[in-house]
Scaffold this motif. Structure first.
Motif: not given
Length: 559
Positions: A431-440
């Motif tokens: 979830t952190n990986i996906i969300t970080t990519i989403v935020v960026a």
């Protein structure tokens, strides 16, 4: 009953193991299609029992997602279809994981903490970011509600209904539906609107666009011909209208108000998935029917507004589908206005610790309903006031949404890694990986949108440079977050004990966030400080440029 939460209640809550502020947020669950007693802790073993439980829980995910296909969405999807055909349908497929990850996190935050999104930001990040989150939400939501009433007037105009009567009735219905003192009655009203959104299905069938081509465009990405900046702007508009800050605030507060507990987390996630499926199908239908209506005709690539689409449907297909399309537009605007207004009222009620629940009547939650009624009345009044620069307001909503798009997700990611807040419910690695990519990615798209709005002559090469640089930053941030979570983490004052899988699951089900006053202070690590510093700098620069742009538009008489 006093509007401010009594001191005795606050003391009572502080002595409990949860942080719920309004006592109306605790009790039996009364959904549109069923009820669950507060102390019903029995296992759901039969399919029938599980189905009845789902029917009682279902609602928040459907409302927030269907409310997302509002006036702005109708305008964006019809514009994409009329100007570019079905070539951009694949963007909707990419948005499914984005929608789920964002909304799943706020579902967890709401159910586990019992505290709204804005109050958590105040408590964990301080007054500066708390005030920023509430002020930008209030301004953006107020403008968004204006666009909802603009959409209602467009639908009424096509149907030949006097806009003064129509807007007045719509505003009255919105106020009445929320002020009965029963969340169940409001939810039943909202479910009627959810079913009303299905009017797009017969419209789609009457126009009968090529289904095989639509399926191909949905799963196989392609780019239409034309200027890259125009294509990127419509893609960003699709993202912006599908992923909006108000959704996070509304969903988190509504699951709290509905009294959903961690025991029913899986059911609420299923509700969310159903809502996402409906919103994506609706968006694809709007884009597909618009593309099929104007394909091969002079109006193709000359979008005006949703009213022009309705007239085009009548001209090339028939009167009935055009009428159903206009009714679906009005339906979407009403549910959008209700959800956006409630998200603001919930946030302000939560921050100022006043009663804020649909379980309460207006006399029991004066501040909550004053905000809700005020937003609707002012927005409706502005739309009906001659000389109001509706074009400027619509443009401002699009630009401001682009500027503010990333900030809510940044706070969401930080909160969902805070063990003091979520305990055993914190984010996992994936979830952190996906969300970080989403935020960026949201930051990158926000920069492109802001640059294109401020500098209309931006070149394709400059847009590609932003895309390339943003991709590199996305990868770097993803790696940095994982290193941070792995080697630093956010330490809880009381570590979560590791037991057997069954014991851990039981701990998760019964764990609730303690009162905010009992939480250890939030510790901002180096990476988080960098994130918030960059976010603050970006918002200052983008906001300053936005003000300059608005002054220029006002001086040139944009209407």
């Amino acid at each position: 009953m006093n509007q401010i939460v009594p001191k005795s209640e606050i003391h009572e809550f502080s002595s409990q193991t949860d942080a719920v502020l309004d006592q109306a947020h605790k009790g039996d669950i009364h959904g549109a299609f069923g009820s669950i007693a507060q102390h019903d802790l029995g296992a759901r073993q039969s399919i029938g029992h599980r189905l009845r439980t789902l029917l009682a829980i279902i609602g928040p995910g459907l409302i927030v997602m269907v409310g997302d296909n509002d006036a702005g969405a109708f305008g964006t999807y019809t514009q994409a279809g009329q100007n570019f055909g079905i070539t951009l349908l694949w963007t909707l497929l990419l948005l499914i994981p984005v929608l789920y990850v964002n909304q799943e996190m706020v579902v967890r935050l709401g159910i586990v903490t019992g505290v709204g999104h804005a109050r958590l930001i105040f408590a964990r990040f301080g007054k500066f970011w708390g005030a920023f989150s509430v002020i930008d939400l209030f301004l953006l939501n107020a403008l968004t509600i204006v666009t909802e009433f603009i959409g209602i007037t467009i639908g009424l105009d096509y149907l030949g209904v006097n806009k003064y009567w129509g807007v007045g009735i719509a505003a009255f219905i919105l106020m009445l539906a929320s002020s009965t003192g029963s969340l169940r009655r409001f939810e039943r009203f909202a479910m009627i609107l959810v079913f009303g959104s299905l009017l797009l299905i017969p419209v789609f069938l009457m126009i009968h666009p090529p289904v095989t081509q639509i399926a191909h465009s949905f799963f196989v990405p392609s780019m239409p011909g034309g200027k890259l900046s125009d294509i990127m702007l419509i893609i960003i508009a699709i993202v912006g209208t599908t992923v909006a800050p108000w959704q996070l605030f509304f969903q988190q507060s509504y699951v709290i108000d509905k009294r959903i507990t961690p025991r029913f987390m899986r059911y609420e996630k299923f509700d969310l998935m159903i809502g996402i499926i409906i919103v994506v199908i609706g968006a694809a239908a709007i884009m597909g029917l618009s593309a099929a209506t104007f394909a091969g005709h002079p109006e193709f690539s000359h979008f005006t507004d949703a009213g022009g689409v309705a007239r085009g449907i009548e001209h090339y297909v028939g009167h009935l589908p055009a009428v159903l399309f206009a009714i679906a537009l009005i339906d979407a605007c009403i549910i959008g206005a209700a959800a956006v207004s409630l998200s603001t009222a919930y946030a302000l009620g939560d921050v100022f610790a006043v009663n804020h629940s649909l379980h309460r009547k207006p006399s029991e939650a004066k501040g909550f309903y004053a905000v809700y009624f005020g937003l609707i009345a002012i927005s409706a009044g502005l739309v009906l006031t001659p000389g109001t620069p509706l074009g400027l307001l619509t443009n401002l909503v699009q630009t401001l949404a682009g500027v503010l798009l990333p900030s809510a997700t940044v706070f969401l990611l930080l909160l969902c890694n805070d063990r003091e807040v979520l305990g055993p419910w914190v984010n996992g690695k994936l979830t952190n990986i996906i969300t970080t990519i989403v935020v960026a990615s949201l930051v990158m798209l926000s920069i492109i949108l802001t640059a294109a709005e401020l500098f209309p002559n931006i070149s394709d090469g400059q847009i590609l440079s932003i895309l390339l640089g943003g991709t590199v930053i996305s990868v770097m941030l993803s790696v940095m977050v994982q290193l941070y979570v792995k080697f630093k983490g956010l330490k809880a004052s009381k570590p979560v004990l590791i037991h057997s899988q069954e014991q851990n699951e039981q701990n998760r089900i019964h764990w609730r966030m303690p009162p905010l006053s009992k939480l250890a202070p939030f510790k901002l690590g180096l990476l988080n400080r960098i994130w918030l510093g960059v976010l603050r700098l970006y918002l200052v620069l983008a906001g300053g440029l936005l003000i300059v742009k608005l002054v220029q538009m006002a001086l040139h008489g944009t209407h």
